[in-house]
Design a protein around this motif. Structure first.
Motif, PDB file in Angstrom:
ATOM      1  N   ASN A 101       0.846  -1.191   0.000  1.00 22.59           N
ATOM      2  CA  ASN A 101       0.000   0.000   0.000  1.00 22.59           C
ATOM      3  C   ASN A 101       0.881   1.240   0.000  1.00 22.59           C
ATOM      4  OD1 ASN A 101      -1.913   1.954   0.273  1.00 22.59           O
ATOM      5  ND2 ASN A 101      -2.605   1.305   2.290  1.00 22.59           N
ATOM      6  N   GLY A 154      -0.305   4.315  -0.671  1.00 22.82           N
ATOM      7  CA  GLY A 154      -1.081   5.482  -0.282  1.00 22.82           C
ATOM      8  C   GLY A 154      -1.037   6.574  -1.338  1.00 22.82           C
ATOM      9  N   ASN A 165       5.344   1.054   5.011  1.00 24.73           N
ATOM     10  CA  ASN A 165       4.709   2.379   4.988  1.00 24.73           C
ATOM     11  C   ASN A 165       5.499   3.283   4.056  1.00 24.73           C
ATOM     12  OD1 ASN A 165       4.575   1.356   8.112  1.00 24.73           O
ATOM     13  ND2 ASN A 165       2.644   2.209   7.401  1.00 24.73           N
TER      14      ASN A 165
END
Length: 144
Positions: free
Chosen positions: A70, A72, A107
């Motif tokens: 992910n 984002g 992240n």
């Protein structure tokens, strides 16, 4: 006329049976199906690939299997570079997008750089120095 009708009936019956199967699934490319534009391997097993719609994928077995991460981010990513197993960057977008990870891609943080153009590639000669290049001859340097 009866031969044409027979051939038409056979065609319709075989076409209908093919469409009625429900076991079809997207097999290649897995897991995303998005265009990929850049790849970088940290070692012989761990690698990352980036592409459209913010796609970032990771392999830990030399490319046999890939997992979607992910990011984002919803824009296009054109290049990726890792300094070591944890620190990496992905670049792209039409607003000078540079994404950064410090935990092996779990992240990602979008680092605003002030550029307003596509960024094509990034190089990391040290953990604290990065160079990014983009459209129209843009060259960016970061020392942190």
């Amino acid at each position: 006329m009866s031969k044409a009708l027979l051939l038409l009936s056979i065609f319709v019956l075989t076409s209908t049976s093919i469409k009625s199967q429900s076991n079809w699934f997207w097999e290649q490319p897995l897991p995303a199906g998005n265009f990929l534009n850049g790849v970088d391997f940290v070692n012989e097993n761990t690698g990352y690939a980036v592409g459209t719609v913010g796609t970032i994928m990771k392999t830990t077995n030399g490319g046999l299997n890939w997992n979607l991460l992910n990011s984002g981010f919803g824009g296009i990513l054109l290049g990726v570079k890792f300094y070591d197993a944890s620190l990496g960057f992905a670049v792209g977008g039409n607003s000078g997008s540079i994404l950064r990870t410090t935990n092996a891609g779990q992240n990602w943080t979008n680092m605003f750089n002030g550029a307003t153009t596509f960024m094509w590639a990034i190089a990391l000669p040290t953990p604290n120095i990065a160079y990014a290049v983009g459209l129209n001859g843009v060259i960016l340097k970061s020392t942190n």
